[in-house]
Scaffold this active site. Structure first.
Site, PDB file in Angstrom:
ATOM      1  NE  ARG A 184      -2.734  -1.577   3.210  1.00 15.91           N
ATOM      2  CZ  ARG A 184      -3.106  -1.355   4.471  1.00 15.91           C
ATOM      3  NH1 ARG A 184      -3.896  -0.337   4.758  1.00 15.91           N
ATOM      4  NH2 ARG A 184      -2.672  -2.133   5.444  1.00 15.91           N
TER       5      ARG A 184
ATOM      6  CE  LYS B  18      33.056  26.483  -1.030  1.00 13.02           C
ATOM      7  NZ  LYS B  18      33.838  25.948  -2.146  1.00 13.02           N
TER       8      LYS B  18
ATOM      9  N   GLY C 195      34.391  50.234  -5.993  1.00  9.91           N
ATOM     10  CA  GLY C 195      33.273  49.479  -6.549  1.00  9.91           C
ATOM     11  C   GLY C 195      33.542  49.105  -7.996  1.00  9.91           C
TER      12      GLY C 195
END
Ligand code: UD1
Ligand code: MG
Length: 476
Positions: free
Chosen positions: A17, A369, A441
């Site tokens: 089932r 990470k 930047g």
């Protein structure tokens, strides 16, 4: 001396089932295979061994179970795990017969099923006490709708009267079907007696199976006392036969985990919207908002707050840190460390080896990470830090990335203390940005920069005065 316990776990059935290619007992509840829950429970009883009877998907069950058991530290509890095959599957009595060669007569055999994950060790301890090395002890339950279950037939009315037999639903007459007390599928039986009784089993019944439950008749005939230990908590003996039942038991399991944490003082915004699939250790005054999922091993220090919809796996979050909503943390094998008072998210992603110091801020759409960030470093918007060592108080601008991968190898980026990285910078590793330096930047840096310097690596800005834009030509 205590009587040795041998656990037999029946897990040879097909699980039709579930409609799944995965063997039933490997389906997960609370992040662990059903069978691992049962083995874990056996280990808690200080059983000397657990013998798992496999059949359908035997190879898969044996392989998965051994590795899952290891990863969940069951072997630390010193239980010896063994497998026997039952081919073909001729019934529960036949299943236990396969385990007999591994069972010694000095012990008690506790029969469990691999698809009944929520039995509590304390319940089994009581059952074993009722058995006491000399009686047949059955775990039973009274059900409003006992359809399908084996019925506990007694000599008279009431739970004080002697148990005479278990009659399977398919073999029961109307009077027996009216009995509401059912056999849970769990029993404790002196192994020496079990061996004799199993040898007497036959399959002359409605299902042509060798029923383990028939041993009750033999016990009665032999004058061995049969005791029924009736419990009222149905979830402890509920089996998983379908995805619906699996989901129902998952909620029972999670609500128990939630209750246990709340008893310790953890404040869950809604215990019904909370999932732990592993271990979660919490300090004092921890608050967890709705829809959070914790996986593997997670530790939350004092006063940690976790916002709504966070997924946190294999991480240690130090005291006072705040994890804002929709943050995904997964330390996998390396782990993730979040320092005291750090602010993470919303929408942040911390991956294996992210090691964040105190007061670090990681903002929206920032991925980290295998990187160490020292005290007070900030990366607040849209950034990537991979294989980086970031000093104290560094400010890492929006849209900046560490280009850590050259297509073959990974390289490190070192950003020393008090550096200010502007927006949209690419730091091509290996590279070191010297202490206190500023990076303009939009710079793409490929070389180390000196301490204290302003480094700019982009096209120089020019302005042409009175610039006339082109005008559209008129046709014709
Ligand atoms: C069994 C009991 C029934 C009880 C019910 C509780 C018997 C004869 N009946 O019924 O009294 O009320 O459990 O849930 O024991 N299995 C094997 N090999 C086999 C057959 C079964 O390993 O040949 C395993 C199954 O995988 C399962 C467990 O044994 O884990 C129980 O088998 P199942 O078919 O569910 O037993 P029931 O017929 O439900
Ligand atoms: Mg069945």
């Amino acid at each position: 001396m205590a009587i040795p316990i041998d656990v037999v776990i029946m897990a040879a059935g097909k699980g039709t089932r579930m409609k799944s290619t995965l063997p039933k007992v490997l389906h997960r509840l609370g992040g662990r295979a059903l069978l691992v829950h049962v083995i874990d429970c056996a280990a808690r009883l200080s059983a000397r061994q657990a013998v798992v009877v496999t059949g359908h998907g035997a190879m898969e069950v044996e392989a998965a179970c051994a590795s899952l058991a290891e990863s969940t530290a069951i072997f630390e509890k010193n239980i010896s795990l063994k497998f026997v095959r039952q081919e073909p599957q001729l019934g529960t009595g036949h299943a236990v017969q396969q385990a007999l060669p591994l069972l010694a007569d000095d012990g008690v055999t506790l029969v469990l099923s691999g698809d009944v994950p929520l039995t509590q060790a304390a319940t089994l301890v009581t059952l074993l006490e009722r058995c006491d090395g000399k009686r047949l002890a059955l775990l039973t339950l009274s059900m409003a709708d006992p359809t399908g279950y084996g019925r506990i037939v007694r000599a008279g009315d009431g739970t004080a009267s002697q148990v005479r037999a278990i009659v399977e639903h398919k073999d029961a007459n109307d009077a027996e079907r009216a009995i509401r007390e059912i056999y849970s599928g769990i029993m404790a039986v002196p192994t020496r007696l079990l061996r004799g009784w199993l040898a007497r089993l036959d399959n002359r019944n409605a299902q042509n199976e060798y029923y383990l439950t028939d041993i009750v008749k033999y016990a009665v005939a032999d004058g061995v006392p049969v005791v029924a230990y009736q419990i009222s908590d149905a979830a402890q003996v509920a089996g998983v036969n379908s995805p619906l039942q699996l989901a129902e038991l998952e909620r029972v399991y999670q609500s128990r985990r939630a209750s246990a944490l709340m008893e310790q003082g953890v404040r869950l915004a809604d215990p019904a919207r909370f999932d732990v699939r592993g271990t979660l250790a919490c300090g004092q005054d921890v608050e967890i908002d709705v829809n959070c999922v914790f996986e593997g091993h997670v530790t939350l220090g004092n006063q940690v707050r976790v916002g709504a919809n966070c997924v946190i796996a294999n991480a240690t979050i130090a005291a006072g840190a705040v994890i804002h909503p929709f943050t995904h943390i997964d330390g996998e094998k390396l782990g993730v460390q979040v320092g005291e008072g750090a602010r993470i998210g919303p929408f942040a992603r911390l991956r294996p080896g992210a090691n964040l110091g105190p007061e670090v801020h990681i903002g929206n759409f920032v991925e980290v990470k295998n990187s160490t960030l020292a005290r007070g470093a900030k990366a607040n918007h849209l950034a990537y830090l991979g294989d980086a060592t970031v000093g104290e108080r560094v400010n890492y601008g929006a849209g900046s990335i560490t280009a850590n991968y050259d297509g073959a190898n990974k390289h490190r980026t070192v950003i020393e203390d008090d550096v200010h990285i502007g927006s949209n910078c690419v730091l091509v590793a290996p590279i070191t940005i010297g202490q206190g330096g500023t990076v303009g930047g939009g710079s793409t840096l490929t070389k180390d920069t000196p301490a204290g310097a302003l480094s700019v690596a982009r096209g120089k800005q020019i302005s042409l005065a009175n610039w006339k834009r082109p005008v559209k030509k008129v046709k014709g």
